[in-house]
Motif scaffolding. Structure first.
Motif, PDB file in Angstrom:
ATOM      1  N   ARG A  86       0.839  -1.205   0.000  1.00 20.27           N
ATOM      2  CA  ARG A  86       0.000   0.000   0.000  1.00 20.27           C
ATOM      3  C   ARG A  86       0.875   1.257   0.000  1.00 20.27           C
ATOM      4  O   ARG A  86       0.587   2.240  -0.711  1.00 20.27           O
ATOM      5  CB  ARG A  86      -0.907  -0.006   1.215  1.00 20.27           C
ATOM      6  CG  ARG A  86      -1.979  -1.090   1.184  1.00 20.27           C
ATOM      7  CD  ARG A  86      -2.613  -1.250   2.557  1.00 20.27           C
ATOM      8  NE  ARG A  86      -3.683  -2.238   2.522  1.00 20.27           N
ATOM      9  CZ  ARG A  86      -4.194  -2.808   3.617  1.00 20.27           C
ATOM     10  NH1 ARG A  86      -3.739  -2.464   4.823  1.00 20.27           N
ATOM     11  NH2 ARG A  86      -5.158  -3.695   3.508  1.00 20.27           N
ATOM     12  N   ASP A  87       1.931   1.218   0.806  1.00 28.11           N
ATOM     13  CA  ASP A  87       2.837   2.358   0.881  1.00 28.11           C
ATOM     14  C   ASP A  87       3.520   2.585  -0.467  1.00 28.11           C
ATOM     15  O   ASP A  87       3.688   3.725  -0.915  1.00 28.11           O
ATOM     16  CB  ASP A  87       3.880   2.092   1.971  1.00 28.11           C
ATOM     17  CG  ASP A  87       4.600   3.366   2.405  1.00 28.11           C
ATOM     18  OD1 ASP A  87       4.150   4.460   2.027  1.00 28.11           O
ATOM     19  OD2 ASP A  87       5.614   3.247   3.124  1.00 28.11           O
ATOM     20  N   GLY A  89       2.348   1.724  -3.487  1.00 29.85           N
ATOM     21  CA  GLY A  89       1.376   2.278  -4.425  1.00 29.85           C
ATOM     22  C   GLY A  89       1.135   3.747  -4.189  1.00 29.85           C
ATOM     23  O   GLY A  89       1.087   4.555  -5.151  1.00 29.85           O
ATOM     24  N   ASN A  90       0.989   4.149  -2.949  1.00 32.49           N
ATOM     25  CA  ASN A  90       0.755   5.562  -2.631  1.00 32.49           C
ATOM     26  C   ASN A  90       1.952   6.415  -3.023  1.00 32.49           C
ATOM     27  O   ASN A  90       1.801   7.535  -3.552  1.00 32.49           O
ATOM     28  CB  ASN A  90       0.474   5.708  -1.138  1.00 32.49           C
ATOM     29  CG  ASN A  90       0.158   7.131  -0.739  1.00 32.49           C
ATOM     30  OD1 ASN A  90      -0.782   7.741  -1.237  1.00 32.49           O
ATOM     31  ND2 ASN A  90       0.961   7.673   0.168  1.00 32.49           N
ATOM     32  N   LEU A  93       2.286   6.974  -6.808  1.00 32.67           N
ATOM     33  CA  LEU A  93       1.304   7.930  -7.318  1.00 32.67           C
ATOM     34  C   LEU A  93       1.582   9.369  -6.884  1.00 32.67           C
ATOM     35  O   LEU A  93       1.124  10.315  -7.538  1.00 32.67           O
ATOM     36  CB  LEU A  93      -0.094   7.521  -6.864  1.00 32.67           C
ATOM     37  CG  LEU A  93      -0.619   6.192  -7.425  1.00 32.67           C
ATOM     38  CD1 LEU A  93      -1.957   5.835  -6.793  1.00 32.67           C
ATOM     39  CD2 LEU A  93      -0.750   6.257  -8.938  1.00 32.67           C
ATOM     40  N   ASN A  94       2.339   9.541  -5.778  1.00 33.67           N
ATOM     41  CA  ASN A  94       2.476  10.890  -5.227  1.00 33.67           C
ATOM     42  C   ASN A  94       3.897  11.428  -5.126  1.00 33.67           C
ATOM     43  O   ASN A  94       4.077  12.644  -4.961  1.00 33.67           O
ATOM     44  CB  ASN A  94       1.842  10.934  -3.825  1.00 33.67           C
ATOM     45  CG  ASN A  94       0.335  10.766  -3.855  1.00 33.67           C
ATOM     46  OD1 ASN A  94      -0.391  11.681  -4.215  1.00 33.67           O
ATOM     47  ND2 ASN A  94      -0.139   9.580  -3.483  1.00 33.67           N
ATOM     48  N   ILE A 112       3.741  -0.155 -10.638  1.00 31.92           N
ATOM     49  CA  ILE A 112       2.745  -0.872  -9.840  1.00 31.92           C
ATOM     50  C   ILE A 112       2.513  -2.265 -10.401  1.00 31.92           C
ATOM     51  O   ILE A 112       2.396  -3.247  -9.649  1.00 31.92           O
ATOM     52  CB  ILE A 112       1.437  -0.057  -9.787  1.00 31.92           C
ATOM     53  CG1 ILE A 112       1.643   1.198  -8.931  1.00 31.92           C
ATOM     54  CG2 ILE A 112       0.296  -0.910  -9.217  1.00 31.92           C
ATOM     55  CD1 ILE A 112       0.429   2.077  -8.787  1.00 31.92           C
ATOM     56  N   GLU A 320      -6.086  -3.848  -4.371  1.00 36.03           N
ATOM     57  CA  GLU A 320      -5.915  -2.521  -3.800  1.00 36.03           C
ATOM     58  C   GLU A 320      -5.019  -1.634  -4.669  1.00 36.03           C
ATOM     59  O   GLU A 320      -5.300  -0.442  -4.842  1.00 36.03           O
ATOM     60  CB  GLU A 320      -5.349  -2.645  -2.386  1.00 36.03           C
ATOM     61  CG  GLU A 320      -6.325  -3.287  -1.406  1.00 36.03           C
ATOM     62  CD  GLU A 320      -5.864  -3.192   0.027  1.00 36.03           C
ATOM     63  OE1 GLU A 320      -4.759  -2.656   0.255  1.00 36.03           O
ATOM     64  OE2 GLU A 320      -6.604  -3.644   0.920  1.00 36.03           O
ATOM     65  N   LEU A 321      -3.965  -2.205  -5.236  1.00 34.80           N
ATOM     66  CA  LEU A 321      -3.083  -1.397  -6.077  1.00 34.80           C
ATOM     67  C   LEU A 321      -3.754  -1.015  -7.390  1.00 34.80           C
ATOM     68  O   LEU A 321      -3.584   0.112  -7.888  1.00 34.80           O
ATOM     69  CB  LEU A 321      -1.781  -2.152  -6.333  1.00 34.80           C
ATOM     70  CG  LEU A 321      -0.865  -2.332  -5.113  1.00 34.80           C
ATOM     71  CD1 LEU A 321       0.429  -3.020  -5.507  1.00 34.80           C
ATOM     72  CD2 LEU A 321      -0.568  -0.997  -4.444  1.00 34.80           C
ATOM     73  N   GLU A 323      -6.939  -0.618  -7.798  1.00 37.26           N
ATOM     74  CA  GLU A 323      -7.925   0.414  -7.465  1.00 37.26           C
ATOM     75  C   GLU A 323      -7.254   1.765  -7.251  1.00 37.26           C
ATOM     76  O   GLU A 323      -7.831   2.811  -7.582  1.00 37.26           O
ATOM     77  CB  GLU A 323      -8.702  -0.012  -6.226  1.00 37.26           C
ATOM     78  CG  GLU A 323      -9.688  -1.149  -6.490  1.00 37.26           C
ATOM     79  CD  GLU A 323     -10.411  -1.603  -5.239  1.00 37.26           C
ATOM     80  OE1 GLU A 323     -11.439  -2.274  -5.372  1.00 37.26           O
ATOM     81  OE2 GLU A 323      -9.936  -1.299  -4.119  1.00 37.26           O
ATOM     82  N   MET A 324      -6.032   1.762  -6.687  1.00 35.95           N
ATOM     83  CA  MET A 324      -5.299   3.020  -6.535  1.00 35.95           C
ATOM     84  C   MET A 324      -5.042   3.674  -7.892  1.00 35.95           C
ATOM     85  O   MET A 324      -5.106   4.895  -8.039  1.00 35.95           O
ATOM     86  CB  MET A 324      -3.962   2.762  -5.835  1.00 35.95           C
ATOM     87  CG  MET A 324      -4.044   2.570  -4.341  1.00 35.95           C
ATOM     88  SD  MET A 324      -2.381   2.431  -3.622  1.00 35.95           S
ATOM     89  CE  MET A 324      -2.787   2.158  -1.894  1.00 35.95           C
ATOM     90  N   MET A 325      -4.746   2.836  -8.906  1.00 38.84           N
ATOM     91  CA  MET A 325      -4.475   3.362 -10.246  1.00 38.84           C
ATOM     92  C   MET A 325      -5.742   3.723 -11.002  1.00 38.84           C
ATOM     93  O   MET A 325      -5.678   4.332 -12.065  1.00 38.84           O
ATOM     94  CB  MET A 325      -3.700   2.321 -11.068  1.00 38.84           C
ATOM     95  CG  MET A 325      -2.276   2.113 -10.651  1.00 38.84           C
ATOM     96  SD  MET A 325      -1.358   1.237 -11.950  1.00 38.84           S
ATOM     97  CE  MET A 325      -2.336  -0.249 -12.141  1.00 38.84           C
TER      98      MET A 325
END
Length: 342
Positions: A86-87, A89-90, A93-94, A112, A320-321, A323-325
Protein backbone atom coordinates in the motif's frame (compact mmCIF):
# COMPACT_ATOMS: atom_id res chain seq x y z
CA UNK A 1 -6.55 -21.28 6.52
CA UNK A 2 -9.87 -22.27 8.03
CA UNK A 3 -12.27 -19.35 8.04
CA UNK A 4 -15.24 -21.14 9.57
CA UNK A 5 -15.71 -20.92 13.29
CA UNK A 6 -15.20 -24.65 13.69
CA UNK A 7 -13.69 -27.57 11.79
CA UNK A 8 -16.26 -29.93 10.32
CA UNK A 9 -16.27 -33.39 11.85
CA UNK A 10 -15.99 -35.05 8.45
CA UNK A 11 -12.74 -33.14 7.81
CA UNK A 12 -11.31 -34.61 10.99
CA UNK A 13 -12.57 -38.09 10.19
CA UNK A 14 -10.94 -38.02 6.75
CA UNK A 15 -7.61 -37.67 8.50
CA UNK A 16 -8.40 -39.79 11.55
CA UNK A 17 -10.33 -42.86 10.40
CA UNK A 18 -7.25 -45.00 9.57
CA UNK A 19 -5.82 -44.12 12.97
CA UNK A 20 -9.09 -44.91 14.78
CA UNK A 21 -9.39 -48.28 13.04
CA UNK A 22 -5.76 -49.15 13.81
CA UNK A 23 -6.03 -48.27 17.51
CA UNK A 24 -9.31 -50.17 17.82
CA UNK A 25 -7.76 -53.28 16.27
CA UNK A 26 -4.69 -53.04 18.48
CA UNK A 27 -6.81 -52.66 21.63
CA UNK A 28 -8.98 -55.62 20.57
CA UNK A 29 -5.88 -57.75 19.97
CA UNK A 30 -4.56 -56.88 23.42
CA UNK A 31 -7.85 -57.94 25.03
CA UNK A 32 -7.89 -61.16 22.99
CA UNK A 33 -4.31 -62.08 23.87
CA UNK A 34 -4.80 -61.30 27.54
CA UNK A 35 -8.26 -62.78 28.14
CA UNK A 36 -8.71 -65.52 25.55
CA UNK A 37 -5.13 -66.77 25.15
CA UNK A 38 -4.31 -65.77 28.77
CA UNK A 39 -0.98 -64.17 27.93
CA UNK A 40 -0.95 -62.23 31.19
CA UNK A 41 2.66 -61.15 30.84
CA UNK A 42 1.58 -58.61 28.22
CA UNK A 43 -0.06 -56.33 30.79
CA UNK A 44 2.10 -53.61 32.34
CA UNK A 45 1.52 -51.30 35.33
CA UNK A 46 -0.38 -48.13 34.49
CA UNK A 47 1.78 -45.77 36.57
CA UNK A 48 4.82 -45.79 34.23
CA UNK A 49 2.55 -45.32 31.21
CA UNK A 50 0.82 -42.41 32.94
CA UNK A 51 4.23 -40.85 33.54
CA UNK A 52 5.07 -41.28 29.86
CA UNK A 53 1.74 -39.69 28.93
CA UNK A 54 2.49 -36.63 31.05
CA UNK A 55 5.93 -36.29 29.46
CA UNK A 56 4.49 -36.69 25.95
CA UNK A 57 1.80 -34.08 26.57
CA UNK A 58 4.42 -31.56 27.76
CA UNK A 59 6.60 -32.33 24.75
CA UNK A 60 3.67 -31.92 22.35
CA UNK A 61 2.77 -28.63 24.02
CA UNK A 62 6.30 -27.35 23.36
CA UNK A 63 6.16 -28.63 19.77
CA UNK A 64 2.78 -27.01 19.12
CA UNK A 65 3.93 -23.67 20.54
CA UNK A 66 7.08 -23.72 18.41
CA UNK A 67 5.15 -24.63 15.24
CA UNK A 68 2.52 -21.95 15.88
CA UNK A 69 5.28 -19.36 16.33
CA UNK A 70 6.47 -20.13 12.78
CA UNK A 71 2.91 -19.82 11.45
CA UNK A 72 2.30 -16.55 13.25
CA UNK A 73 5.61 -15.08 12.10
CA UNK A 74 4.69 -15.99 8.52
CA UNK A 75 1.34 -14.22 8.89
CA UNK A 76 3.01 -11.15 10.37
CA UNK A 77 5.49 -11.00 7.49
CA UNK A 78 2.67 -11.08 4.94
CA UNK A 79 0.85 -8.42 6.92
CA UNK A 80 3.96 -6.26 6.57
CA UNK A 81 4.09 -7.03 2.83
CA UNK A 82 0.49 -5.83 2.47
CA UNK A 83 1.30 -2.63 4.35
CA UNK A 84 4.47 -2.12 2.32
CA UNK A 85 2.54 -2.65 -0.91
CA UNK A 86 0.00 0.00 0.00
CA UNK A 87 2.84 2.36 0.88
CA UNK A 88 4.54 1.59 -2.43
CA UNK A 89 1.38 2.28 -4.42
CA UNK A 90 0.76 5.56 -2.63
CA UNK A 91 4.36 6.65 -3.12
CA UNK A 92 4.39 5.78 -6.82
CA UNK A 93 1.30 7.93 -7.32
CA UNK A 94 2.48 10.89 -5.23
CA UNK A 95 6.28 11.05 -5.02
CA UNK A 96 7.27 10.66 -8.67
CA UNK A 97 6.94 14.08 -10.31
CA UNK A 98 8.90 17.06 -11.60
CA UNK A 99 7.80 20.71 -11.56
CA UNK A 100 6.66 21.88 -14.95
CA UNK A 101 6.97 18.46 -16.54
CA UNK A 102 4.33 15.82 -17.15
CA UNK A 103 5.10 12.18 -16.38
CA UNK A 104 3.85 9.51 -18.76
CA UNK A 105 1.07 7.57 -16.87
CA UNK A 106 2.57 4.34 -18.20
CA UNK A 107 5.57 4.86 -15.91
CA UNK A 108 3.46 4.65 -12.75
CA UNK A 109 1.44 1.78 -14.18
CA UNK A 110 4.66 -0.07 -14.95
CA UNK A 111 5.99 0.33 -11.40
CA UNK A 112 2.74 -0.87 -9.84
CA UNK A 113 2.29 -3.69 -12.34
CA UNK A 114 5.81 -4.97 -11.65
CA UNK A 115 5.17 -4.83 -7.91
CA UNK A 116 2.04 -6.93 -8.30
CA UNK A 117 4.09 -9.36 -10.37
CA UNK A 118 6.65 -9.50 -7.54
CA UNK A 119 3.96 -10.37 -5.00
CA UNK A 120 2.66 -13.20 -7.17
CA UNK A 121 6.17 -14.44 -7.99
CA UNK A 122 6.99 -14.58 -4.29
CA UNK A 123 3.80 -16.53 -3.57
CA UNK A 124 4.59 -18.91 -6.46
CA UNK A 125 8.09 -19.53 -5.12
CA UNK A 126 6.80 -20.15 -1.61
CA UNK A 127 4.24 -22.66 -2.87
CA UNK A 128 6.85 -24.58 -4.89
CA UNK A 129 8.45 -27.80 -3.64
CA UNK A 130 5.77 -28.66 -1.12
CA UNK A 131 6.37 -31.64 1.16
CA UNK A 132 2.63 -32.18 1.58
CA UNK A 133 0.66 -34.83 -0.26
CA UNK A 134 -1.91 -33.43 -2.67
CA UNK A 135 -5.50 -34.38 -1.96
CA UNK A 136 -8.69 -34.20 -3.98
CA UNK A 137 -10.74 -33.09 -0.99
CA UNK A 138 -10.29 -31.02 2.15
CA UNK A 139 -8.51 -32.68 5.06
CA UNK A 140 -7.91 -31.21 8.46
CA UNK A 141 -4.17 -31.83 8.67
CA UNK A 142 -1.16 -32.64 6.55
CA UNK A 143 -2.77 -32.41 3.09
CA UNK A 144 -3.10 -29.65 0.55
CA UNK A 145 -5.90 -28.99 -1.89
CA UNK A 146 -4.35 -28.18 -5.25
CA UNK A 147 -5.93 -26.19 -8.07
CA UNK A 148 -3.77 -26.26 -11.17
CA UNK A 149 -4.23 -22.65 -12.17
CA UNK A 150 -2.54 -19.32 -11.65
CA UNK A 151 -4.98 -18.06 -9.02
CA UNK A 152 -3.55 -20.50 -6.45
CA UNK A 153 0.07 -19.96 -7.53
CA UNK A 154 0.54 -23.46 -8.86
CA UNK A 155 1.76 -22.29 -12.29
CA UNK A 156 4.22 -19.56 -13.42
CA UNK A 157 1.32 -17.84 -15.20
CA UNK A 158 0.46 -16.33 -11.80
CA UNK A 159 3.19 -13.71 -12.38
CA UNK A 160 3.93 -14.05 -16.12
CA UNK A 161 0.60 -12.46 -17.06
CA UNK A 162 1.86 -9.19 -15.59
CA UNK A 163 5.25 -9.09 -17.33
CA UNK A 164 6.43 -8.48 -20.85
CA UNK A 165 8.12 -11.26 -22.81
CA UNK A 166 11.45 -9.49 -22.34
CA UNK A 167 11.02 -9.28 -18.58
CA UNK A 168 9.93 -12.93 -18.34
CA UNK A 169 13.02 -14.08 -20.22
CA UNK A 170 15.29 -11.90 -18.08
CA UNK A 171 13.97 -12.81 -14.62
CA UNK A 172 13.44 -16.51 -15.34
CA UNK A 173 17.08 -16.78 -16.38
CA UNK A 174 17.98 -16.03 -12.74
CA UNK A 175 17.80 -18.19 -9.67
CA UNK A 176 15.33 -16.01 -7.77
CA UNK A 177 12.59 -14.39 -9.85
CA UNK A 178 11.15 -12.24 -7.05
CA UNK A 179 14.56 -10.82 -6.17
CA UNK A 180 15.23 -9.68 -9.71
CA UNK A 181 11.80 -8.10 -10.06
CA UNK A 182 12.62 -5.90 -7.08
CA UNK A 183 16.03 -5.16 -8.57
CA UNK A 184 14.32 -3.96 -11.77
CA UNK A 185 12.19 -1.65 -9.63
CA UNK A 186 15.37 -0.14 -8.24
CA UNK A 187 16.79 0.28 -11.73
CA UNK A 188 13.63 2.08 -12.83
CA UNK A 189 13.77 4.44 -9.85
CA UNK A 190 17.37 5.30 -10.69
CA UNK A 191 16.33 6.15 -14.25
CA UNK A 192 13.54 8.37 -12.98
CA UNK A 193 15.97 10.12 -10.62
CA UNK A 194 18.35 10.73 -13.52
CA UNK A 195 15.44 12.17 -15.52
CA UNK A 196 14.61 14.55 -12.67
CA UNK A 197 11.34 12.98 -11.56
CA UNK A 198 12.80 12.00 -8.18
CA UNK A 199 15.00 14.19 -6.00
CA UNK A 200 17.52 12.57 -3.69
CA UNK A 201 15.18 12.59 -0.68
CA UNK A 202 12.27 10.94 -2.52
CA UNK A 203 14.62 8.51 -4.24
CA UNK A 204 16.07 7.36 -0.90
CA UNK A 205 12.58 7.08 0.60
CA UNK A 206 11.35 4.83 -2.20
CA UNK A 207 14.51 2.72 -2.17
CA UNK A 208 13.92 2.21 1.55
CA UNK A 209 10.52 0.73 0.66
CA UNK A 210 12.21 -1.73 -1.68
CA UNK A 211 14.64 -2.60 1.11
CA UNK A 212 11.69 -3.35 3.40
CA UNK A 213 10.16 -5.56 0.71
CA UNK A 214 13.48 -7.39 0.33
CA UNK A 215 13.42 -7.88 4.11
CA UNK A 216 9.92 -9.37 3.98
CA UNK A 217 10.90 -11.67 1.12
CA UNK A 218 13.98 -12.79 3.03
CA UNK A 219 11.94 -13.64 6.11
CA UNK A 220 9.53 -15.70 4.00
CA UNK A 221 12.44 -17.54 2.38
CA UNK A 222 13.99 -18.21 5.77
CA UNK A 223 10.80 -19.84 7.01
CA UNK A 224 10.36 -21.75 3.74
CA UNK A 225 13.94 -22.98 3.44
CA UNK A 226 14.60 -23.72 7.10
CA UNK A 227 12.65 -26.85 7.98
CA UNK A 228 11.14 -27.27 11.40
CA UNK A 229 13.82 -29.09 13.46
CA UNK A 230 13.31 -32.74 12.57
CA UNK A 231 14.54 -33.94 15.94
CA UNK A 232 11.67 -32.03 17.54
CA UNK A 233 9.07 -33.13 14.99
CA UNK A 234 10.13 -36.78 14.66
CA UNK A 235 10.64 -37.45 18.35
CA UNK A 236 7.24 -35.92 19.09
CA UNK A 237 5.65 -38.37 16.65
CA UNK A 238 7.72 -41.26 18.02
CA UNK A 239 6.88 -40.52 21.66
CA UNK A 240 3.19 -40.21 20.81
CA UNK A 241 3.14 -43.64 19.16
CA UNK A 242 5.07 -45.22 22.04
CA UNK A 243 2.43 -43.94 24.44
CA UNK A 244 -0.45 -45.05 22.19
CA UNK A 245 0.99 -48.58 21.85
CA UNK A 246 1.59 -48.95 25.59
CA UNK A 247 -1.78 -47.52 26.63
CA UNK A 248 -3.98 -50.62 26.07
CA UNK A 249 -1.35 -52.83 27.75
CA UNK A 250 -1.57 -50.62 30.83
CA UNK A 251 -5.36 -50.43 30.71
CA UNK A 252 -5.58 -54.24 30.71
CA UNK A 253 -3.72 -54.33 34.01
CA UNK A 254 -5.83 -51.53 35.48
CA UNK A 255 -9.19 -52.98 34.35
CA UNK A 256 -8.23 -56.46 35.55
CA UNK A 257 -7.38 -55.08 38.97
CA UNK A 258 -10.81 -53.42 39.07
CA UNK A 259 -12.63 -56.65 38.14
CA UNK A 260 -10.73 -58.53 40.85
CA UNK A 261 -11.60 -55.86 43.39
CA UNK A 262 -15.30 -56.20 42.53
CA UNK A 263 -15.17 -59.99 42.37
CA UNK A 264 -16.80 -60.12 38.95
CA UNK A 265 -17.61 -63.33 37.13
CA UNK A 266 -15.48 -64.35 34.16
CA UNK A 267 -18.14 -63.30 31.68
CA UNK A 268 -18.77 -59.98 33.42
CA UNK A 269 -15.04 -59.44 33.67
CA UNK A 270 -14.63 -59.82 29.90
CA UNK A 271 -17.51 -57.43 29.21
CA UNK A 272 -16.01 -54.89 31.58
CA UNK A 273 -12.57 -55.29 30.03
CA UNK A 274 -13.98 -54.54 26.58
CA UNK A 275 -14.86 -51.07 27.85
CA UNK A 276 -11.16 -50.25 27.78
CA UNK A 277 -11.29 -50.15 23.96
CA UNK A 278 -13.36 -46.93 23.63
CA UNK A 279 -11.39 -45.28 26.45
CA UNK A 280 -8.12 -46.22 24.77
CA UNK A 281 -9.48 -44.91 21.50
CA UNK A 282 -10.51 -41.57 22.98
CA UNK A 283 -7.25 -40.91 24.84
CA UNK A 284 -5.12 -42.03 21.89
CA UNK A 285 -7.10 -39.83 19.51
CA UNK A 286 -6.55 -36.78 21.72
CA UNK A 287 -2.78 -37.30 21.65
CA UNK A 288 -2.92 -38.01 17.92
CA UNK A 289 -4.75 -34.73 17.24
CA UNK A 290 -2.30 -32.79 19.43
CA UNK A 291 0.57 -34.13 17.34
CA UNK A 292 -1.20 -33.47 14.04
CA UNK A 293 -2.06 -29.89 15.01
CA UNK A 294 1.60 -29.07 15.53
CA UNK A 295 2.61 -30.90 12.35
CA UNK A 296 0.05 -28.99 10.27
CA UNK A 297 1.48 -25.60 11.28
CA UNK A 298 5.18 -26.42 10.83
CA UNK A 299 5.40 -25.12 7.25
CA UNK A 300 2.97 -22.23 6.68
CA UNK A 301 3.54 -21.77 2.93
CA UNK A 302 2.89 -25.27 1.58
CA UNK A 303 -0.71 -24.69 0.53
CA UNK A 304 -2.20 -26.83 3.28
CA UNK A 305 -5.64 -26.14 4.63
CA UNK A 306 -4.19 -24.72 7.87
CA UNK A 307 -1.52 -22.57 6.19
CA UNK A 308 -1.23 -18.82 5.72
CA UNK A 309 -3.56 -17.92 2.79
CA UNK A 310 -0.90 -16.27 0.65
CA UNK A 311 -2.92 -16.60 -2.57
CA UNK A 312 -5.80 -14.65 -1.03
CA UNK A 313 -3.39 -12.07 0.43
CA UNK A 314 -1.64 -11.64 -2.92
CA UNK A 315 -5.03 -11.10 -4.59
CA UNK A 316 -5.87 -8.48 -1.95
CA UNK A 317 -2.69 -6.59 -2.76
CA UNK A 318 -3.44 -6.74 -6.47
CA UNK A 319 -6.98 -5.44 -5.97
CA UNK A 320 -5.91 -2.52 -3.80
CA UNK A 321 -3.08 -1.40 -6.08
CA UNK A 322 -5.23 -1.61 -9.20
CA UNK A 323 -7.93 0.41 -7.46
CA UNK A 324 -5.30 3.02 -6.53
CA UNK A 325 -4.48 3.36 -10.25
CA UNK A 326 -8.14 3.53 -11.19
CA UNK A 327 -7.84 0.41 -13.35
CA UNK A 328 -11.04 -1.06 -14.73
CA UNK A 329 -10.07 -4.73 -14.76
CA UNK A 330 -9.94 -5.32 -11.01
CA UNK A 331 -10.28 -9.03 -10.09
CA UNK A 332 -12.64 -10.31 -7.41
CA UNK A 333 -11.32 -11.29 -3.97
CA UNK A 334 -10.46 -14.93 -3.40
CA UNK A 335 -13.31 -16.95 -1.91
CA UNK A 336 -13.04 -19.83 0.58
CA UNK A 337 -13.24 -23.35 -0.84
CA UNK A 338 -15.16 -25.69 1.46
CA UNK A 339 -14.50 -23.33 4.37
CA UNK A 340 -10.77 -22.93 3.60
CA UNK A 341 -9.05 -19.81 2.27
CA UNK A 342 -5.86 -20.53 0.33
Amino acid sequence: MYVRRGIHVHHLLRDSWPFLIGVSLWSGIVVYLNEILELRFLSIPIVPVTTIGIAVSLYLGFKSTSAYSRWWEARQVWGAIITGSRDWGNSVLNLIYADGRKLDPAVRQDLIRRHIAWVHALAFQLRARSRLKAAGATYAFGRRLIFQDADYHQTPESYRRLLSAEEIAEVEATGNIATHLLRRQGDRLRELAEQGFLDSYRHVAMMAMITALFDGQGKCERIKNTPFPRQVANFGLMFTWIFIILLPLAFVDSFEAETALRSMSEEASLDYLLLMIPFTLLISWVFHIMERVSDSTEDPFEGGVADVPISALARTIEIELLEMMGAGDVPDPMQPVDGVLY
